[in-house]
Design a protein around this motif. Structure first.
Motif, PDB file in Angstrom:
ATOM      1  N   ILE A  30       0.851  -1.184   0.000  1.00 41.08           N
ATOM      2  CA  ILE A  30       0.000   0.000   0.000  1.00 41.08           C
ATOM      3  C   ILE A  30       0.891   1.239   0.000  1.00 41.08           C
ATOM      4  CG2 ILE A  30      -1.938  -1.118   1.160  1.00 41.08           C
ATOM      5  CD1 ILE A  30      -1.109   0.284   3.731  1.00 41.08           C
ATOM      6  N   TYR A 126      -3.415   4.288   0.004  1.00 38.05           N
ATOM      7  CA  TYR A 126      -3.942   3.813  -1.280  1.00 38.05           C
ATOM      8  C   TYR A 126      -3.463   2.388  -1.530  1.00 38.05           C
ATOM      9  CZ  TYR A 126      -4.520   3.323  -6.332  1.00 38.05           C
ATOM     10  OH  TYR A 126      -4.864   2.868  -7.580  1.00 38.05           O
ATOM     11  N   SER A 127      -4.370   1.533  -1.952  1.00 38.12           N
ATOM     12  CA  SER A 127      -4.013   0.153  -2.294  1.00 38.12           C
ATOM     13  C   SER A 127      -4.036  -0.028  -3.805  1.00 38.12           C
ATOM     14  CB  SER A 127      -4.999  -0.833  -1.654  1.00 38.12           C
ATOM     15  OG  SER A 127      -4.784  -2.137  -2.162  1.00 38.12           O
ATOM     16  N   HIS A 130      -6.371  -2.773  -4.949  1.00 35.49           N
ATOM     17  CA  HIS A 130      -7.799  -2.474  -4.884  1.00 35.49           C
ATOM     18  C   HIS A 130      -8.168  -1.359  -5.861  1.00 35.49           C
ATOM     19  CE1 HIS A 130      -7.189  -4.508  -1.001  1.00 35.49           C
ATOM     20  NE2 HIS A 130      -8.475  -4.762  -1.007  1.00 35.49           N
ATOM     21  N   GLU A 132      -8.055   1.774  -5.082  1.00 37.54           N
ATOM     22  CA  GLU A 132      -8.809   2.780  -4.337  1.00 37.54           C
ATOM     23  C   GLU A 132      -8.128   3.062  -3.000  1.00 37.54           C
ATOM     24  OE1 GLU A 132     -12.005  -0.270  -2.239  1.00 37.54           O
ATOM     25  OE2 GLU A 132     -12.590   0.849  -4.023  1.00 37.54           O
ATOM     26  N   TYR A 133      -8.588   4.125  -2.346  1.00 40.98           N
ATOM     27  CA  TYR A 133      -8.088   4.462  -1.010  1.00 40.98           C
ATOM     28  C   TYR A 133      -8.821   3.598   0.012  1.00 40.98           C
ATOM     29  CZ  TYR A 133      -5.563   8.279  -3.099  1.00 40.98           C
ATOM     30  OH  TYR A 133      -4.685   8.987  -3.865  1.00 40.98           O
ATOM     31  N   ILE A 134      -8.054   3.070   0.963  1.00 42.66           N
ATOM     32  CA  ILE A 134      -8.640   2.107   1.897  1.00 42.66           C
ATOM     33  C   ILE A 134      -8.626   2.591   3.348  1.00 42.66           C
ATOM     34  CG2 ILE A 134      -8.140   0.138   0.416  1.00 42.66           C
ATOM     35  CD1 ILE A 134      -5.731  -0.482   2.193  1.00 42.66           C
ATOM     36  N   THR A 170     -13.894  10.166  -3.016  1.00 40.95           N
ATOM     37  CA  THR A 170     -13.163   9.664  -1.851  1.00 40.95           C
ATOM     38  C   THR A 170     -13.130  10.699  -0.734  1.00 40.95           C
ATOM     39  OG1 THR A 170     -11.752   8.256  -3.227  1.00 40.95           O
ATOM     40  CG2 THR A 170     -10.913   8.834  -1.043  1.00 40.95           C
ATOM     41  N   ASN A 221      -7.647  -9.267   5.766  1.00 46.98           N
ATOM     42  CA  ASN A 221      -6.819  -8.075   5.568  1.00 46.98           C
ATOM     43  C   ASN A 221      -6.681  -7.375   6.921  1.00 46.98           C
ATOM     44  OD1 ASN A 221      -5.952  -5.397   5.011  1.00 46.98           O
ATOM     45  ND2 ASN A 221      -6.746  -5.528   2.918  1.00 46.98           N
ATOM     46  N   LEU A 224      -7.700  -3.585   7.016  1.00 43.70           N
ATOM     47  CA  LEU A 224      -9.142  -3.354   7.042  1.00 43.70           C
ATOM     48  C   LEU A 224      -9.805  -4.041   8.227  1.00 43.70           C
ATOM     49  CD1 LEU A 224      -9.908  -3.879   3.240  1.00 43.70           C
ATOM     50  CD2 LEU A 224      -9.568  -1.714   4.432  1.00 43.70           C
ATOM     51  N   ASP A 228     -11.437  -9.815   3.087  1.00 42.32           N
ATOM     52  CA  ASP A 228     -11.309  -8.935   1.922  1.00 42.32           C
ATOM     53  C   ASP A 228     -11.845  -9.659   0.684  1.00 42.32           C
ATOM     54  OD1 ASP A 228     -10.348  -7.381  -0.266  1.00 42.32           O
ATOM     55  OD2 ASP A 228      -8.848  -6.498   1.060  1.00 42.32           O
TER      56      ASP A 228
END
Length: 243
Positions: A30, A126-127, A130, A132-134, A170, A221, A224, A228
């Motif tokens: 990430i 940011y991943s 993915h 997207e921002y997580i 976001t 994950n 998170l 996931d």
């Protein structure tokens, strides 16, 4: 990490028709990004601002002092509001007379005052896998380095190529008018600036549903703090753990 693995194994094995065939730990790459963006605040227009706009619309006013006298308010209040509305392009002065702009007329009709834009910054993780921002900036625990997610290169998405609309979504903090009648709206976002690279541990399980004779993957994950689904789908598409 061993305690977490044991806990997850126990959770998965609660299903009598499920058997764990294998598990593995690896690191998900990430990135920490800094986002610079412009926001505007929208507030319900106060009574004095409305009175000034209505007066300017209906009368030939050529000074803040004249306006203050007509409205029976302190000149300093009238001067401040006129200055703010000129910056916001709600009124201008043409041939020494204040006039409402089209924007000013629109604001008066809606009853909403939009403050001048403000520059803000925010750090987010940011991943690339993915796309997207997580999550927001936080202290990441120091963990023993493990192998990088084997499908990271297949699913890598460059954060600098994200569309501005996705960045705005976001960051968007827009909501209904709250207790103090303030609404914050993201107007524009600059390209993300990558500050650092990190890796967070994930735990992968290869399972079999004995009734359906179907193999599938679960991935926990730790960033998170949940299963996931997106990574699970990637692994099942590209290749699950080998026995």
């Amino acid at each position: 990490m061993d305690k977490l693995v044991s806990k997850l194994q126990a959770e998965l094995q609660k299903q009598s028709d499920v058997e764990i065939l294998a598990n593995a730990s690896w690191s998900l790459p990430i990135e920490l990004h800094q986002l610079s963006f412009n926001t505007v605040k929208r507030t319900t227009m106060d009574v004095l601002m409305k009175m000034i706009l209505i007066t300017v619309q209906k009368m030939d006013i050529n000074s803040a002092k004249e306006l203050a006298s007509f409205l029976s308010v302190e000149p300093i209040f009238a001067e401040d509001l006129i200055r703010r509305m000129q910056i916001a392009e709600m009124i201008n002065k043409d041939e020494d007379v204040y006039q409402l702009t089209e924007l000013g007329k629109s604001r008066l009709e809606s009853g909403i005052y939009e403050h001048p834009p403000e520059q803000e910054e925010k750090k987010l993780f940011y991943s690339p896998c993915h796309g997207e921002y997580i999550g927001g900036e936080r202290e990441l625990d120091s963990v023993e380095q493990t192998s990088i997610y084997r499908w990271a290169g297949v699913f890598k998405t460059d954060g600098e190529e994200l569309e501005e609309t996705q960045l705005i979504t976001t960051l968007q903090t827009e909501s209904e008018l709250d207790a103090d009648n303030t609404q914050v709206v993201i107007k524009s976002v600059e390209k993300p600036n990558k500050l650092a690279d990190y890796a967070v541990p994930c735990i992968e399980f290869l399972l079999i549903n004995k009734l359906e004779e179907r193999r599938y993957t679960r991935v926990w994950n730790t960033f998170l703090d949940r299963w996931d689904i997106q990574l699970e789908k990637q692994i099942e598409e590209q290749g699950m753990l080998e026995l």
